[in-house]
Design an enzyme around this catalytic site. Structure first.
Site, PDB file in Angstrom:
ATOM      1  N   LEU A   1       0.866  -1.170   0.000  1.00  8.71           N
ATOM      2  CA  LEU A   1       0.000   0.000   0.000  1.00  8.71           C
ATOM      3  C   LEU A   1       0.904   1.221   0.000  1.00  8.71           C
ATOM      4  O   LEU A   1       1.975   1.212   0.624  1.00  8.71           O
ATOM      5  CB  LEU A   1      -0.887   0.040   1.252  1.00  8.71           C
ATOM      6  CG  LEU A   1      -2.030  -0.975   1.377  1.00  8.71           C
ATOM      7  CD1 LEU A   1      -2.735  -0.791   2.718  1.00  8.71           C
ATOM      8  CD2 LEU A   1      -3.020  -0.862   0.237  1.00  8.71           C
ATOM      9  N   ASP A   2       0.471   2.281  -0.684  1.00  9.19           N
ATOM     10  CA  ASP A   2       1.238   3.522  -0.644  1.00  9.19           C
ATOM     11  C   ASP A   2       1.371   4.001   0.800  1.00  9.19           C
ATOM     12  O   ASP A   2       0.501   3.721   1.643  1.00  9.19           O
ATOM     13  CB  ASP A   2       0.539   4.615  -1.463  1.00  9.19           C
ATOM     14  CG  ASP A   2       0.490   4.282  -2.947  1.00  9.19           C
ATOM     15  OD1 ASP A   2       1.316   3.481  -3.400  1.00  9.19           O
ATOM     16  OD2 ASP A   2      -0.390   4.830  -3.640  1.00  9.19           O
ATOM     17  N   ARG A   3       2.416   4.735   1.055  1.00 10.54           N
ATOM     18  CA  ARG A   3       2.691   5.179   2.431  1.00 10.54           C
ATOM     19  C   ARG A   3       1.521   5.951   3.033  1.00 10.54           C
ATOM     20  O   ARG A   3       1.177   5.771   4.210  1.00 10.54           O
ATOM     21  CB  ARG A   3       3.958   6.048   2.443  1.00 10.54           C
ATOM     22  CG  ARG A   3       4.395   6.484   3.831  1.00 10.54           C
ATOM     23  CD  ARG A   3       5.689   7.257   3.759  1.00 10.54           C
ATOM     24  NE  ARG A   3       6.107   7.714   5.072  1.00 10.54           N
ATOM     25  CZ  ARG A   3       7.197   8.439   5.304  1.00 10.54           C
ATOM     26  NH1 ARG A   3       7.995   8.764   4.307  1.00 10.54           N
ATOM     27  NH2 ARG A   3       7.488   8.824   6.521  1.00 10.54           N
TER      28      ARG A   3
END
Length: 316
Positions: free
Chosen positions: A144-146
């Site tokens: 998942l993106d940060r």
């Protein structure tokens, strides 16, 4: 779990069927706890780590029956390892949604990377390895993106990782995201079918755009709630490309609220003044088959309080 070899001791490790397929660098990270990653890569580059008597590259994958030689690690060469702080470990521990002998699911907080790198000493996976020092295997199933929050899957066995990867490749894993789109979206339902092309800049930053010669990418959007300045939608990625939902939302003319990379600067400024402090993208639910039993599992991650509270401030 073997301790790092010190002094004149050489450590020999046998690769079993459960470990087969793992990258050699990840294999060493889990076996040499406390040894800085920079030193692990140093002994790999120098050829001091051997597989069946030959040199090995960090990205090489192990096979059952391999014998791995790890050289002595002199204490004088070892740096003081960075350990995730107690607050971070508690934050991870408190967000575990499910755990069994094969699989762990966490409701990843926004702002926390899934792994260390690019200037970060550690992320979710490093924190979990500190929380679960007895675990022989902990690997991310996906990313998942940060700044994205929500359901994140971690395999606790190599067999579970392989099985879950097969489900992802076969489009058997169903994921539902909640996203707030900038502006009033007039549609109730829209399927975006737009190929995406990923470019990696010199800085290492990933930038994705719609491109005719890109990889096939499909996202289904359904409206949940319409507000005066924004629209809450469910986004279901049919494919799993980098930044897919964010770029497809941008292509519709309604980027995800708070998106500093693909968003609308003016819209973000107005929503920030109303109290939005992060990217409004949350992985709310994931449905899959258990990698060992085959049972259907659905994991749900509640909307974080900061996003739920922000919605309550918006005029419908």
């Amino acid at each position: 779990m073997n301790a790092p070899p010190t002094g004149s001791a050489v450590l020999w490790l046998d690769v079993d069927a459960e470990t087969a397929g793992q990258r050699i660098d990840n294999f060493l990270f889990t076996r040499l706890k406390g040894v800085p990653k920079s030193h692990v890569y140093r002994i790999l580059r120098s050829g001091e780590v051997r597989r069946n008597g030959g040199r090995v590259q960090p990205k090489d994958r192990l096979e059952a029956g391999d014998k791995i030689r790890i050289p002595p690690i002199r204490l004088a060469e070892r740096e003081t390892p960075e350990i995730p702080g107690r607050a971070l470990r508690n934050r991870i521990e408190g967000n575990i949604l499910h755990e069994d002998e094969d699989l762990l699911v966490i409701n990843k907080p926004s702002g926390l990377a899934v792994h260390g790198g690019s200037g970060l000493s550690f992320g979710v996976i490093e924190g979990l390895r500190e929380i679960r020092p007895e675990a022989r295997f902990l690997e991310l199933v996906h990313r998942l993106d940060r700044e994205t929050s929500g359901c994140l899957l971690i395999a606790k066995k190599r067999s579970a990782l392989r099985g879950l990867h097969e489900q992802f490749r076969g489009d058997e894993v169903k994921k539902v995201y909640l996203a707030l789109l900038a502006g009033v979206w007039a549609r109730n339902h829209w399927i975006v079918d737009a190929p995406l092309q990923k470019n990696v800049l010199q800085s290492g930053e990933r930038l994705v755009k719609v491109a005719r010669d890109g990889k096939p990418s499909v996202t289904e959007f359904r409206r949940r709630e319409r507000y005066a300045q924004a629209t809450l939608v469910e986004a279901r990625p049919i494919t799993g490309r980098t930044h897919q939902i964010r770029v497809h939302a941008q292509s519709m003319g309604h980027p995800v609220a708070g998106d500093e990379r693909y968003g609308d600067e003016n819209a973000n400024r107005g929503l920030k003044q109303l109290g939005l402090k992060r990217l409004f993208l949350h992985s709310a639910a994931t449905t899959l088959h258990h990698p060992r039993t085959g049972a259907v599992l659905k994991f749900e991650a509640p909307l974080p309080p900061e996003l739920a509270d922000f919605l309550n401030t918006l005029a419908r």
